[in-house]
Design a protein around this motif. Structure first.
Motif, PDB file in Angstrom:
ATOM      1  N   ARG A 161     -27.315  22.291 -13.434  1.00  0.00           N
ATOM      2  CA  ARG A 161     -26.854  23.391 -13.988  1.00  0.00           C
ATOM      3  C   ARG A 161     -25.691  23.724 -14.453  1.00  0.00           C
ATOM      4  O   ARG A 161     -25.317  24.640 -15.248  1.00  0.00           O
ATOM      5  N   ILE A 162     -24.813  22.900 -14.265  1.00  0.00           N
ATOM      6  CA  ILE A 162     -23.105  22.594 -14.577  1.00  0.00           C
ATOM      7  C   ILE A 162     -23.091  21.803 -15.585  1.00  0.00           C
ATOM      8  O   ILE A 162     -23.329  20.632 -15.694  1.00  0.00           O
ATOM      9  N   THR A 163     -22.461  22.401 -16.821  1.00  0.00           N
ATOM     10  CA  THR A 163     -22.051  21.438 -18.117  1.00  0.00           C
ATOM     11  C   THR A 163     -20.745  20.854 -17.831  1.00  0.00           C
ATOM     12  O   THR A 163     -20.483  19.752 -18.233  1.00  0.00           O
ATOM     13  N   LEU A 164     -19.750  21.649 -17.662  1.00  0.00           N
ATOM     14  CA  LEU A 164     -18.390  21.540 -17.550  1.00  0.00           C
ATOM     15  C   LEU A 164     -17.545  21.745 -16.218  1.00  0.00           C
ATOM     16  O   LEU A 164     -18.063  22.667 -15.430  1.00  0.00           O
ATOM     17  N   ALA A 165     -16.673  20.709 -15.997  1.00  0.00           N
ATOM     18  CA  ALA A 165     -15.731  20.983 -14.974  1.00  0.00           C
ATOM     19  C   ALA A 165     -14.251  21.066 -15.352  1.00  0.00           C
ATOM     20  O   ALA A 165     -14.349  20.616 -16.626  1.00  0.00           O
ATOM     21  N   ALA A 166     -13.522  21.516 -14.830  1.00  0.00           N
ATOM     22  CA  ALA A 166     -12.022  21.901 -15.404  1.00  0.00           C
ATOM     23  C   ALA A 166     -10.978  21.668 -14.203  1.00  0.00           C
ATOM     24  O   ALA A 166     -11.319  21.761 -12.936  1.00  0.00           O
ATOM     25  N   GLY A 210     -18.930  12.430 -19.536  1.00  0.00           N
ATOM     26  CA  GLY A 210     -17.397  12.175 -19.224  1.00  0.00           C
ATOM     27  C   GLY A 210     -16.473  12.291 -20.117  1.00  0.00           C
ATOM     28  O   GLY A 210     -15.012  12.058 -19.995  1.00  0.00           O
ATOM     29  N   ALA A 211     -17.003  12.963 -21.412  1.00  0.00           N
ATOM     30  CA  ALA A 211     -16.025  13.240 -22.572  1.00  0.00           C
ATOM     31  C   ALA A 211     -15.086  14.415 -22.139  1.00  0.00           C
ATOM     32  O   ALA A 211     -15.440  15.184 -21.011  1.00  0.00           O
ATOM     33  N   SER A 212     -13.780  14.412 -22.527  1.00  0.00           N
ATOM     34  CA  SER A 212     -12.880  15.534 -22.214  1.00  0.00           C
ATOM     35  C   SER A 212     -12.088  16.076 -23.265  1.00  0.00           C
ATOM     36  O   SER A 212     -12.035  15.464 -24.594  1.00  0.00           O
ATOM     37  N   GLN A 213     -11.593  17.378 -23.139  1.00  0.00           N
ATOM     38  CA  GLN A 213     -10.763  18.153 -23.966  1.00  0.00           C
ATOM     39  C   GLN A 213      -9.699  18.713 -23.398  1.00  0.00           C
ATOM     40  O   GLN A 213      -9.931  19.370 -22.538  1.00  0.00           O
ATOM     41  N   SER A 214      -8.447  18.681 -23.850  1.00  0.00           N
ATOM     42  CA  SER A 214      -7.303  19.551 -23.101  1.00  0.00           C
ATOM     43  C   SER A 214      -6.541  20.531 -23.846  1.00  0.00           C
ATOM     44  O   SER A 214      -6.589  20.217 -25.348  1.00  0.00           O
ATOM     45  N   ALA A 272      -4.764  22.670 -19.340  1.00  0.00           N
ATOM     46  CA  ALA A 272      -6.090  22.856 -18.739  1.00  0.00           C
ATOM     47  C   ALA A 272      -7.045  21.632 -19.481  1.00  0.00           C
ATOM     48  O   ALA A 272      -7.127  21.548 -20.758  1.00  0.00           O
ATOM     49  N   THR A 273      -7.843  20.741 -18.591  1.00  0.00           N
ATOM     50  CA  THR A 273      -8.498  19.641 -19.206  1.00  0.00           C
ATOM     51  C   THR A 273      -9.731  20.032 -18.921  1.00  0.00           C
ATOM     52  O   THR A 273     -10.358  20.200 -17.639  1.00  0.00           O
ATOM     53  N   LEU A 274     -10.956  20.010 -19.662  1.00  0.00           N
ATOM     54  CA  LEU A 274     -12.378  20.269 -19.501  1.00  0.00           C
ATOM     55  C   LEU A 274     -13.010  18.859 -19.554  1.00  0.00           C
ATOM     56  O   LEU A 274     -12.744  18.093 -20.526  1.00  0.00           O
ATOM     57  N   VAL A 275     -14.075  18.785 -18.566  1.00  0.00           N
ATOM     58  CA  VAL A 275     -14.574  17.426 -18.623  1.00  0.00           C
ATOM     59  C   VAL A 275     -16.239  17.735 -18.551  1.00  0.00           C
ATOM     60  O   VAL A 275     -16.882  18.558 -17.898  1.00  0.00           O
ATOM     61  N   GLY A 292     -13.050  13.320  -6.666  1.00  0.00           N
ATOM     62  CA  GLY A 292     -13.968  12.399  -6.004  1.00  0.00           C
ATOM     63  C   GLY A 292     -15.602  13.162  -6.258  1.00  0.00           C
ATOM     64  O   GLY A 292     -16.423  12.309  -6.771  1.00  0.00           O
ATOM     65  N   ALA A 293     -15.527  14.243  -6.135  1.00  0.00           N
ATOM     66  CA  ALA A 293     -16.950  15.171  -6.382  1.00  0.00           C
ATOM     67  C   ALA A 293     -17.198  15.018  -7.757  1.00  0.00           C
ATOM     68  O   ALA A 293     -18.266  14.792  -8.370  1.00  0.00           O
ATOM     69  N   LEU A 294     -16.185  14.909  -8.657  1.00  0.00           N
ATOM     70  CA  LEU A 294     -16.509  15.081 -10.219  1.00  0.00           C
ATOM     71  C   LEU A 294     -17.006  13.621 -10.598  1.00  0.00           C
ATOM     72  O   LEU A 294     -17.844  13.382 -11.449  1.00  0.00           O
ATOM     73  N   ARG A 295     -16.395  12.673 -10.046  1.00  0.00           N
ATOM     74  CA  ARG A 295     -16.890  11.144 -10.389  1.00  0.00           C
ATOM     75  C   ARG A 295     -18.257  11.100 -10.080  1.00  0.00           C
ATOM     76  O   ARG A 295     -19.117  10.504 -10.631  1.00  0.00           O
ATOM     77  N   ALA A 296     -18.409  11.670  -8.816  1.00  0.00           N
ATOM     78  CA  ALA A 296     -20.045  11.208  -8.266  1.00  0.00           C
ATOM     79  C   ALA A 296     -21.086  12.302  -9.240  1.00  0.00           C
ATOM     80  O   ALA A 296     -22.127  11.314  -9.383  1.00  0.00           O
ATOM     81  N   ALA A 297     -20.685  13.269  -9.561  1.00  0.00           N
ATOM     82  CA  ALA A 297     -21.192  14.174 -10.518  1.00  0.00           C
ATOM     83  C   ALA A 297     -21.711  13.462 -11.679  1.00  0.00           C
ATOM     84  O   ALA A 297     -22.792  13.373 -12.172  1.00  0.00           O
ATOM     85  N   ALA A 298     -20.472  12.930 -12.320  1.00  0.00           N
ATOM     86  CA  ALA A 298     -20.599  12.203 -13.591  1.00  0.00           C
ATOM     87  C   ALA A 298     -21.531  11.185 -13.421  1.00  0.00           C
ATOM     88  O   ALA A 298     -22.075  10.573 -14.432  1.00  0.00           O
ATOM     89  N   LEU A 299     -21.301  10.432 -12.350  1.00  0.00           N
ATOM     90  CA  LEU A 299     -22.262   9.052 -12.192  1.00  0.00           C
ATOM     91  C   LEU A 299     -23.722   9.413 -12.101  1.00  0.00           C
ATOM     92  O   LEU A 299     -24.541   8.701 -12.798  1.00  0.00           O
TER      93      LEU A 299
END
Length: 326
Positions: A150-155, A179-183, A171-174, A9-16
């Motif tokens: 100040r945060i670029t990626l979450a994982a 919203g792009a991701s790499q695993s 491990a998935t980076l977002v 939920g926090a990740l979706r809010a931050a991405a939005l």
């Protein structure tokens, strides 16, 4: 509410929040921009998936029951004991393994940076206002939307136990802004899992970014053998007839060598390690040590099924009238 849902939920809010401030961009390499380091949210949830190693045991128990090899009462008691262990380890998995893997992964990335003596690693972790006790806690994730500047990626990491001590983890980076991701997936014994994942991540972000290869035969079109000839040895006469029916021809030995070097994913073709292919000069034998014309030998039996083949269709040369108009 589970830790995974809180974090998601926090990740979706931050991405939005970030998406509202950024215009859509074209497809890019996940590591772009080239010279900019990435600041990573240090709180990395570790989520346990189904244990694949248990499936084999379950299947064997059921098979034994059907074959009357096991006492149902004993099996029921054993399953209850397993359920108790499962619940215990499930609680410990999120409380202990997750935190350990989180911290070990960051430590292994630091070790890789020291190994190559760089002071500017591409992945950096922001621990501002986060204590070690807060790692893997929902309270730390609650602040993620406010720190998106100040945060670029979450994982996040998902893992499953395989047979024995092996663990497979992904491990998935977002990217929070797009919203792009790499695993990245690694399989290793549990004590070595963080090192294996860290090495993959470090090599991807820190390694040389190679320019994409150009197709050396971009003006030509490759055709597979006829559907009825797939994976079959056919005669030179049959191969010639089919290529001609497609307005194409057999390749030269040099063209086949070039296409083999380009590879199936680079505009070329994939040849069998010990295969023999029809070419204009005869047969091209991939088992021979030589390259190019050195792999070609005469084909004295044009009517005998003795080779595989590809067809090549070259772009038509412009007519004289078309060249004049230019």
């Amino acid at each position: 509410m589970t830790l995974q849902r809180l974090w998601a939920g926090a990740l979706r809010a931050a991405a939005l929040v970030a998406a509202l401030a950024c215009a859509p961009a074209g497809a890019q390499d996940f590591r772009d921009p080239v010279d900019q380091p990435f600041t990573v949210w240090p709180n990395i949830p570790v989520i346990r998936a189904s244990d694949l190693g248990d499936y084999g045991q379950d299947r064997q128990i059921i098979a034994d029951l059907h074959a009357d090899k096991a006492d149902p009462a004993k099996v029921a008691a054993a399953l209850q004991a397993v359920d108790g262990l499962q619940a215990h380890h499930e609680r410990a998995a999120l409380a202990e393994l997750g935190r350990s893997l989180n911290v070990q992964l960051i430590a292994e990335l630091d070790r890789q940076a020291r190994r190559i003596n760089t002071r500017n690693p591409k992945l950096r972790f922001d621990f501002a206002d986060i204590t070690p006790e807060q790692l893997q806690r929902p309270s730390a994730r609650d602040d993620l939307p406010s720190r998106v500047g100040r945060i670029t990626l979450a994982a996040y990491i998902t893992y499953t136990r395989l047979d024995g001590a092996l663990v497979q983890a992904t491990a998935t980076l977002v990217k929070l802004r797009s919203g792009a991701s790499q695993s990245f997936t690694a399989t290793a014994p549990a004590p070595l899992l963080a090192e294996a994942l860290a090495r993959d991540l470090f090599d991807y972000f820190q390694g040389t970014r190679f320019t994409a290869h150009q197709n050396p035969l971009a003006s030509a079109q490759w055709l597979t053998a006829a559907p009825g000839h797939a994976d079959r040895l056919v005669s030179r006469d049959a191969a010639l007839r089919y290529c001609q029916s497609q307005n194409a021809a057999l390749p030269t030995a040099a063209e086949l060598e070039t296409a083999e070097a380009a590879g199936f994913y680079g505009g070329g073709v994939a040849l069998q390690p010990a295969g023999v292919y029809h070419v204009q000069a005869g047969l091209y034998d991939t088992a021979l040590a030589h390259d190019g014309a050195g792999r070609a030998r005469p084909n004295h039996l044009a009517s005998v099924p003795n080779g595989y083949y590809y067809c090549i269709r070259h772009a038509a040369a412009p007519t004289r009238a078309a060249r004049t108009r230019k």
